[in-house]
Design a protein around this motif. Structure first.
Motif, PDB file in Angstrom:
ATOM      1  N   ASP A   4     109.565  39.043  35.023  1.00 13.86           N
ATOM      2  CA  ASP A   4     108.138  39.090  34.680  1.00 13.86           C
ATOM      3  C   ASP A   4     107.557  37.675  34.583  1.00 13.86           C
ATOM      4  O   ASP A   4     106.433  37.415  35.016  1.00 13.86           O
ATOM      5  CB  ASP A   4     107.923  39.787  33.325  1.00 13.86           C
ATOM      6  CG  ASP A   4     107.909  41.307  33.423  1.00 13.86           C
ATOM      7  OD1 ASP A   4     108.106  41.842  34.532  1.00 13.86           O
ATOM      8  OD2 ASP A   4     107.700  41.949  32.380  1.00 13.86           O
ATOM      9  N   HIS A   5     108.326  36.755  33.982  1.00 13.87           N
ATOM     10  CA  HIS A   5     107.864  35.369  33.839  1.00 13.87           C
ATOM     11  C   HIS A   5     107.778  34.701  35.213  1.00 13.87           C
ATOM     12  O   HIS A   5     106.835  33.979  35.508  1.00 13.87           O
ATOM     13  CB  HIS A   5     108.837  34.571  32.970  1.00 13.87           C
ATOM     14  CG  HIS A   5     108.825  34.951  31.527  1.00 13.87           C
ATOM     15  ND1 HIS A   5     109.168  34.067  30.520  1.00 13.87           N
ATOM     16  CD2 HIS A   5     108.520  36.111  30.891  1.00 13.87           C
ATOM     17  CE1 HIS A   5     109.076  34.673  29.348  1.00 13.87           C
ATOM     18  NE2 HIS A   5     108.692  35.925  29.547  1.00 13.87           N
ATOM     19  N   ILE A   6     108.806  34.933  36.038  1.00 14.08           N
ATOM     20  CA  ILE A   6     108.865  34.276  37.356  1.00 14.08           C
ATOM     21  C   ILE A   6     107.702  34.743  38.229  1.00 14.08           C
ATOM     22  O   ILE A   6     107.005  33.932  38.852  1.00 14.08           O
ATOM     23  CB  ILE A   6     110.219  34.604  38.038  1.00 14.08           C
ATOM     24  CG1 ILE A   6     111.368  33.983  37.226  1.00 14.08           C
ATOM     25  CG2 ILE A   6     110.238  34.106  39.483  1.00 14.08           C
ATOM     26  CD1 ILE A   6     112.744  34.501  37.622  1.00 14.08           C
TER      27      ILE A   6
ATOM     28  N   ALA B 234     103.465  36.206  30.964  1.00  8.55           N
ATOM     29  CA  ALA B 234     103.720  37.614  31.282  1.00  8.55           C
ATOM     30  C   ALA B 234     103.454  38.474  30.052  1.00  8.55           C
ATOM     31  O   ALA B 234     102.931  39.577  30.153  1.00  8.55           O
ATOM     32  CB  ALA B 234     105.165  37.784  31.742  1.00  8.55           C
ATOM     33  N   HIS B 235     103.835  37.938  28.889  1.00 13.97           N
ATOM     34  CA  HIS B 235     103.831  38.740  27.660  1.00 13.97           C
ATOM     35  C   HIS B 235     103.041  38.054  26.550  1.00 13.97           C
ATOM     36  O   HIS B 235     102.883  36.824  26.556  1.00 13.97           O
ATOM     37  CB  HIS B 235     105.276  38.950  27.181  1.00 13.97           C
ATOM     38  CG  HIS B 235     106.186  39.434  28.256  1.00 13.97           C
ATOM     39  ND1 HIS B 235     107.181  38.661  28.792  1.00 13.97           N
ATOM     40  CD2 HIS B 235     106.205  40.612  28.920  1.00 13.97           C
ATOM     41  CE1 HIS B 235     107.808  39.348  29.738  1.00 13.97           C
ATOM     42  NE2 HIS B 235     107.230  40.526  29.845  1.00 13.97           N
ATOM     43  N   GLN B 236     102.656  38.855  25.572  1.00 15.56           N
ATOM     44  CA  GLN B 236     101.979  38.363  24.379  1.00 15.56           C
ATOM     45  C   GLN B 236     103.034  37.659  23.511  1.00 15.56           C
ATOM     46  O   GLN B 236     103.836  38.322  22.870  1.00 15.56           O
ATOM     47  CB  GLN B 236     101.355  39.545  23.605  1.00 15.56           C
ATOM     48  CG  GLN B 236     100.265  40.275  24.356  1.00 15.56           C
ATOM     49  CD  GLN B 236     100.780  41.262  25.390  1.00 15.56           C
ATOM     50  OE1 GLN B 236     101.983  41.434  25.566  1.00 15.56           O
ATOM     51  NE2 GLN B 236      99.882  41.939  26.076  1.00 15.56           N
ATOM     52  N   ASP B 237     103.077  36.408  23.555  1.00 17.54           N
ATOM     53  CA  ASP B 237     103.912  35.419  22.817  1.00 17.54           C
ATOM     54  C   ASP B 237     104.444  34.337  23.744  1.00 17.54           C
ATOM     55  O   ASP B 237     104.943  33.315  23.279  1.00 17.54           O
ATOM     56  CB  ASP B 237     105.054  36.023  21.976  1.00 17.54           C
ATOM     57  CG  ASP B 237     106.252  36.522  22.802  1.00 17.54           C
ATOM     58  OD1 ASP B 237     106.153  36.588  24.035  1.00 17.54           O
ATOM     59  OD2 ASP B 237     107.271  36.855  22.177  1.00 17.54           O
ATOM     60  N   ASP B 238     104.359  34.528  25.074  1.00 20.38           N
ATOM     61  CA  ASP B 238     104.854  33.496  26.000  1.00 20.38           C
ATOM     62  C   ASP B 238     104.089  32.190  25.842  1.00 20.38           C
ATOM     63  O   ASP B 238     104.618  31.111  26.147  1.00 20.38           O
ATOM     64  CB  ASP B 238     104.767  33.984  27.449  1.00 20.38           C
ATOM     65  CG  ASP B 238     105.740  35.121  27.735  1.00 20.38           C
ATOM     66  OD1 ASP B 238     106.692  35.293  26.956  1.00 20.38           O
ATOM     67  OD2 ASP B 238     105.529  35.830  28.731  1.00 20.38           O
ATOM     68  N   GLU B 239     102.850  32.280  25.367  1.00 16.59           N
ATOM     69  CA  GLU B 239     102.041  31.069  25.169  1.00 16.59           C
ATOM     70  C   GLU B 239     102.581  30.190  24.034  1.00 16.59           C
ATOM     71  O   GLU B 239     102.148  29.047  23.865  1.00 16.59           O
ATOM     72  CB  GLU B 239     100.572  31.441  24.903  1.00 16.59           C
ATOM     73  CG  GLU B 239     100.238  31.912  23.492  1.00 16.59           C
ATOM     74  CD  GLU B 239     100.712  33.323  23.168  1.00 16.59           C
ATOM     75  OE1 GLU B 239     101.201  34.022  24.065  1.00 16.59           O
ATOM     76  OE2 GLU B 239     100.594  33.724  21.995  1.00 16.59           O
TER      77      GLU B 239
HETATM   78 ZN   LIG Z   1     107.841  36.845  27.915  1.00 13.94          ZN
END
Ligand SMILES: [Zn+2]
Length: 243
Positions: free
Chosen positions: A115-117, A8-13
């Protein structure tokens, strides 16, 4: 292999970056996708305009992709308001086709942030649509559905690993790549009480403890048809007695 990680976001990786480093070492191509523009990630200084934080985070995630020799896409949805839309499903499917994805990694469906889900759910659908020949965009449909694994949940809550990747030998490099998310090092120290490096040291050591290595990343295989596979996709090592 072509490995696509969608967050969802820049850093979730970051939950899979040790694994991605090992994928690169075996010759894989890496693609990172963020569904949101990350514009709410400036909690260390709320006076920074949303557009500025978004620009910074997209730059940081691009740097992470470059450090792995890969591509980066931002789908531009508003941070904290990600919605399952026709446009985003189609765009995710198109990217998986363009990158000829073999292996797709995303957030688990019970993570802390909707957002992740929702991202995980859209990826779940897009993985199947990659091979549907009646749905056409520019890139040709894939001939084999990519394998799909969920990355560890934030804090490890409710996450039952099916697979571990031993990242002990690349852990120092993982920490260097975590630090490329400079704004999120500060953001998460404000929001969570830890920065990305501290988080990796704790959670990857814990997952390592579970599988008898120093540092590990945990994954959960998506086994619903047609995503289940009899093949090995993750860069897992051989048993020491077989080396
Ligand atoms: Zn995130």
């Amino acid at each position: 292999m072509n490995v696509v990680v969608v967050g969802a976001h820049q850093d979730d990786e970051m939950s899979s970056v040790g694994t991605l480093i090992k994928c690169v070492a075996r010759g894989d191509k890496i693609t990172i996708v963020s569904v949101s523009n990350g514009d709410k990630g400036g909690q260390f200084d709320p006076s920074i305009p949303h557009e500025e934080i978004s620009r910074i985070r997209i730059g940081e995630c691009t740097a992470v992709a470059q450090a792995l020799g890969g591509n980066y896409y931002c789908l531009g949805q508003e941070d904290e308001y990600i919605a399952d839309t026709r446009e985003t499903r189609d765009r995710l499917t198109e990217i998986l086709r363009m990158e000829k994805a073999d292996l797709v990694l995303t957030s688990p469906l019970n993570d802390y942030n909707p957002d992740h889900i929702i991202t995980g759910e859209m990826v779940y659908h897009a993985v199947m649509l990659t091979t549907v020949r009646t749905m056409t965009w520019e890139a040709a449909p894939l001939t084999r559905t990519p394998a799909m694994y969920y990355m560890d949940s934030t804090g490890g809550f409710g996450f039952e690993p099916t697979d571990f990747v031993d990242i002990s030998d690349v852990f120092a490099r993982k920490l260097e790549i975590c630090a490329l998310h400079k704004s999120q090092m500060a953001n998460m120290a404000t929001f969570g009480g830890w920065d990305l490096v501290t988080y990796a040291k704790v959670t990857n050591r814990y997952r390592g403890l579970q599988c008898y290595v120093e540092y590990a990343e945990a994954f959960h295989a998506e086994m619903r048809w047609p995503r289940a596979t009899p093949y090995e996709y993750l860069p897992k090592g051989k048993h020491p007695d077989l080396r």
